[in-house]
Design a protein around this motif. Structure first.
Motif, short mmCIF file in Angstrom:
data_model
loop_
_atom_site.label_atom_id
_atom_site.label_comp_id
_atom_site.label_asym_id
_atom_site.label_seq_id
_atom_site.Cartn_x
_atom_site.Cartn_y
_atom_site.Cartn_z
N ALA A 87 0.84 -1.20 0.00
CA ALA A 87 0.00 0.00 0.00
C ALA A 87 0.87 1.24 0.00
O ALA A 87 1.99 1.22 0.52
N GLY A 88 0.35 2.32 -0.55
CA GLY A 88 1.00 3.61 -0.45
C GLY A 88 0.61 4.24 0.88
O GLY A 88 -0.29 3.79 1.56
N VAL A 100 0.21 8.25 2.93
CA VAL A 100 0.21 9.71 2.83
C VAL A 100 1.12 10.26 3.93
O VAL A 100 0.86 10.05 5.11
N GLU A 104 -12.03 3.61 4.19
CA GLU A 104 -10.64 4.03 4.03
C GLU A 104 -9.78 3.29 5.03
O GLU A 104 -10.24 2.92 6.11
N LYS A 137 -3.07 7.89 6.55
CA LYS A 137 -3.94 7.26 5.57
C LYS A 137 -3.14 6.35 4.65
O LYS A 137 -2.05 6.71 4.19
N LEU A 138 -3.70 5.18 4.37
CA LEU A 138 -3.09 4.24 3.43
C LEU A 138 -3.79 4.35 2.09
O LEU A 138 -5.01 4.52 2.03
N LEU A 139 -3.03 4.27 1.02
CA LEU A 139 -3.57 4.41 -0.33
C LEU A 139 -3.76 3.02 -0.94
O LEU A 139 -2.81 2.34 -1.28
N HIS A 157 -6.76 0.55 -3.42
CA HIS A 157 -7.95 0.51 -4.27
C HIS A 157 -9.13 0.00 -3.44
O HIS A 157 -8.95 -0.70 -2.44
N LYS A 158 -10.34 0.34 -3.86
CA LYS A 158 -11.54 -0.09 -3.14
C LYS A 158 -11.60 -1.61 -3.01
O LYS A 158 -12.00 -2.15 -1.99
N LYS A 203 8.70 6.46 -4.27
CA LYS A 203 7.55 6.47 -3.36
C LYS A 203 7.84 5.59 -2.15
O LYS A 203 8.54 4.59 -2.25
N LYS A 255 6.38 2.94 0.36
CA LYS A 255 5.31 1.94 0.39
C LYS A 255 5.32 1.23 1.74
O LYS A 255 6.33 1.18 2.43
#
Length: 152
Positions: free
Chosen positions: A23-24, A26, A53, A80-82, A84-85, A113, A115
């Protein structure tokens, strides 16, 4: 090339990792610089799904020394982790079972980035931990004996 920034060494000892997911995350610029200096900790950190989220809690990022005061925030702020739904739904379904949680295994740098490697985990009992230590010690002893035999 991936470069590990922070590793959660206790996670694999305390949990059985069922599945991993990337996951990405923020972050502020000062937090990124602090992590690149190795001033972060994942000990005791966990992820939680809230309102569709994903957030990472209890991750400690020490403040960057050269950052201005307005760019600083609490070291243990939820981040927050980035994802997909579909991935968030998969995580939510996996932890809905009794005794499962989402544990961050490591933070690493990939293609510019930062991760997070998340693990869907179930807790180990004290007995499991002791058995693993016994196995490791017996394997070490076997390796010592084999090494001595090769020397003769």
């Amino acid at each position: 090339m991936d470069r590990d920034l922070v590793i959660n060494r206790k996670a694999r000892r305390d949990y059985n990792i069922i599945k991993t997911l990337e996951a990405g995350i923020v972050l502020l610029g000062s937090e990124v610089k602090s992590l690149k200096e190795g001033k972060g900790s994942l000990e005791g950190a966990f992820a939680r799904i809230e309102n569709g989220e994903a957030f990472l809690y209890q991750m400690n990022i020490s403040p960057y020394e050269k950052a201005p005061t307005y760019a600083l925030r609490d070291p243990k702020t939820p981040r927050k982790l980035l994802l997909h739904k579909k991935e968030i739904g998969e995580l939510a379904g996996a932890i809905s079972r009794q005794g499962r949680t989402i544990v961050p295994l490591k933070l690493y740098y990939r293609r510019g980035k930062i991760k997070v490697l998340l693990g869907i985990a179930s807790g180990k009992s004290q007995v499991d931990k002791r058995e693993k230590i016994k196995e490791q010690e017996s394997q070490r002893e076997i390796n010592r004996i084999l090494k001595r035999r090769r020397e003769f």
